[in-house]
Design a protein around this motif. Sequence first.
Motif, PDB file in Angstrom:
ATOM      1  N   GLU A 538       0.832  -1.197   0.000  1.00  0.00           N
ATOM      2  CA  GLU A 538       0.000   0.000   0.000  1.00  0.00           C
ATOM      3  C   GLU A 538       0.864   1.243   0.000  1.00  0.00           C
ATOM      4  OE1 GLU A 538      -0.145  -2.006   2.748  1.00  0.00           O
ATOM      5  OE2 GLU A 538      -1.879  -3.304   2.331  1.00  0.00           O
ATOM      6  N   MET A 539       0.257   2.308  -0.452  1.00  0.00           N
ATOM      7  CA  MET A 539       0.822   3.645  -0.352  1.00  0.00           C
ATOM      8  C   MET A 539      -0.083   4.470   0.560  1.00  0.00           C
ATOM      9  SD  MET A 539       1.311   6.574  -3.277  1.00  0.00           S
ATOM     10  CE  MET A 539      -0.447   6.923  -3.249  1.00  0.00           C
ATOM     11  N   TYR A 540       0.499   5.312   1.385  1.00  0.00           N
ATOM     12  CA  TYR A 540      -0.259   6.055   2.390  1.00  0.00           C
ATOM     13  C   TYR A 540      -0.148   7.554   2.118  1.00  0.00           C
ATOM     14  CZ  TYR A 540       0.040   1.605   4.880  1.00  0.00           C
ATOM     15  OH  TYR A 540      -0.029   0.280   5.219  1.00  0.00           O
ATOM     16  N   ILE A 541      -1.278   8.239   2.255  1.00  0.00           N
ATOM     17  CA  ILE A 541      -1.345   9.697   2.143  1.00  0.00           C
ATOM     18  C   ILE A 541      -1.989  10.220   3.413  1.00  0.00           C
ATOM     19  CG2 ILE A 541      -2.199  11.653   0.806  1.00  0.00           C
ATOM     20  CD1 ILE A 541      -2.410   9.800  -1.593  1.00  0.00           C
ATOM     21  N   ILE A 542      -1.319  11.115   4.102  1.00  0.00           N
ATOM     22  CA  ILE A 542      -1.816  11.630   5.378  1.00  0.00           C
ATOM     23  C   ILE A 542      -2.857  12.706   5.107  1.00  0.00           C
ATOM     24  CG2 ILE A 542      -1.190  12.679   7.571  1.00  0.00           C
ATOM     25  CD1 ILE A 542       1.616  11.605   7.194  1.00  0.00           C
ATOM     26  N   GLN A 543      -4.077  12.432   5.507  1.00  0.00           N
ATOM     27  CA  GLN A 543      -5.145  13.422   5.362  1.00  0.00           C
ATOM     28  C   GLN A 543      -5.216  14.342   6.568  1.00  0.00           C
ATOM     29  OE1 GLN A 543      -9.087  11.813   5.422  1.00  0.00           O
ATOM     30  NE2 GLN A 543     -10.022  13.610   4.493  1.00  0.00           N
ATOM     31  N   ALA A 544      -5.099  13.793   7.768  1.00  0.00           N
ATOM     32  CA  ALA A 544      -5.136  14.586   8.996  1.00  0.00           C
ATOM     33  C   ALA A 544      -4.311  13.852  10.047  1.00  0.00           C
ATOM     34  CB  ALA A 544      -6.567  14.788   9.488  1.00  0.00           C
TER      35      ALA A 544
END
Length: 750
Positions: A538-544
């Motif tokens: 997986e790839m992770y993107i920090i939203q909050a």
Amino acid sequence: SPPGLRCCPALGIEDVDGGGDPVEDDGTRLPLPTPGSPHMLVVPGASPSTALLCVCRRKVPAPADEREQCWMCPCAFPPHSLPERIGSATSQGSAVIHDRLQELVRLFKERTEKVKEKLTDPDVTSDEESPTASPSKPAPTAPPPPPGDAQVGEKPAEDEHYCEMLCCTFKCQPWMDRLKSYQFPSSIDPLTNLVYVLWLFFVVLAWNWNCWLIPVRWAFPYQTPANIHYWLLMDYLCDLIYLLDIVVFQTRLQFVRGGDIISDKKAMKENYLRSQRFKMDVVCLLPLDFFYFKVGVNPLLRFPRCLKYLAFFEFNNRLEAILSKAYIYRVIRTTAYLLYSLHVNSCLYYWASAYEGLGSTTWVYDGEGNSYIRCYYWAVKTLITIGGLPDPKTLFEIVFQLLNYFTGVFAFSVMIGQMRDVVGAATAGQTYYRSCMDSTIKYMNFYKIPRTVQNRVKTWYEYTWHSQGMLDESELLVQLPDKMRLDIAIDVNYSIVSKVALFQGCDRQMIFDMLKRLRSVVYLPNDFVCKKGEIGREMYIIQAGQVQVLGGPDGKTVLVTLKAGSVFGEISLLAAGGGNRRTANVVAHGFANLFILDKKDLNEILVHYPESQKLLRKKAKKMLKNNNKPKDEKGGPGDPLIIPPKADTPKLFQAALAAVGKAGGRGHLAQLRWKLSPIPPKSPVHRRSPTASPKARPPPGEEISSKSADNLVAIRVIPTAQEDEEILAAEISEKEDEKEDEKEDKKEEK
């Protein structure tokens, strides 16, 4: 000429009424400047005869106070002060022009810098505010004009309206002119036009006036000859609103026919005239008021005005569509239904009491106190059927009470059921959240899950619900069309995904398809997002929130803290050959909301975008090379090195030497291969690379070089000033790297 005139521009003053040379008041003649004179102020493009600073027209015999003077005209000043006044006026005017030009240059420079910043970084918010006016310089005031010419060709000052911006002045209309020039739209969208919703509000107000006050005026003695004109004024004002709704608004409403939005004026008018609503609107405005001349002002003749209920229901639909919490309005509307039923019941009870006679029996109203409040109280007790009411005496009272009981029970039950539905719909999400949480707790108790784990699960449920208002965002968008889901995903996630370096330069549509595959996941404090050594999928993107990357010998040292908008794990999506292993632990620092993109979803998308797939693989290889650079190995503290080790022989050079040995060559590469053959160390402590035999050493100062057959690889051995040190240089052409990349791409495609 006088000496003072030689240090200032010469002026020519012409007497229009008289002839000859210019003459001053004292009779002296001023010398006219000749072309080419150094003291002459020349205007570009003008003839020498017209290159004068100012020309003044005056009458010689007129007194001095009646002259038409210019503020830069020499005839406005005494002759002895003429050079000084002319010089001061000219310098003052040039100073004003110079300051204004400098101000304009400064403003243009600021504007240019903002445009450059916008082009360099598109995320910079553009300055949409109007530029502020530059500070105006006090200009020399001209002498007041003669009173005779003040009214010629001029308008009153109050008719002119100007707005100053920078150095220019623009004429703008006042608000009254704008209001007069406003044109009503030829077509109205009933679904999105807020002006139409506001108009429906006034129509509903007029409808409520008729529905609530017609029964009151009919039953109670509140309409008297003394106040009849006030009632009629409000009645006809409501009729005017009804009429404007028919003539102005309903004939301009757009409608859908065959999938097309019809906005033609004639077609909209015909559609309204053929609709059921037009028939009801016509019935509402039946002119029954003419019967007032025969039977008097009877409010029951206005009962058809209550049939405009379609506008009320349309207003409810439009208002609920624009409210963020529509359930509050639904509760208020249902409560109004209940209050209106009690209102009508109280009016009927007073009418029945007046029919039987006020105070004639114990059941009817006795006429004491406020009649409306007493009758409304009786209606509430009857509708709720709580008892305590006096028994009816006559047949009329018994029949009225029976009908009142049946109607009250039916109306009250309908209102209570509708109120339950409204409250249930408003709390449906909360009910679903509670049911899921209860089922999870029951499951954990059945399998005897540790209490610490149960507490973390409860915390996750509570935080997810309070932060998102739902447990799974994907369930909310399932019913929407694919295009609408894409629009929402672009507004929410595109600004973050577009900043990922891995996806820079990819197909824009590929990124749009990827946005729809993102999943939102909430991590609790100290939760491991990923662990070192596990397979990355997986790839992770920090939203909050924030996450911390841990490392070091103990694995607890915080290497870096990533905040909202950061991306990590993107290399594992395209890495192969063991490159998709996690290299560090990532832990949530506090509550963190992350977007996740699976490797499987990305591969399904890249099948349709081969160019983007090649670009992503090249970028992933470069990132892997940068991350996997070899580091110098260092010995432990308990194993000291007497002689520091030399660097290992490059792998490419070793392959070249091995190829030369297999081919049995005798050139320089064969000598180097024999020279660099490993020799066992003399002692286990001596770890220096073995040296070559002194017999094979070439003469000092001689450089050994060799190239491959295709001239892509060049190897050189350069001796140094010291006998035991040499420099090994290997040069590889860029074409070789490109060929290797092409070979790898072909293998992957196969």
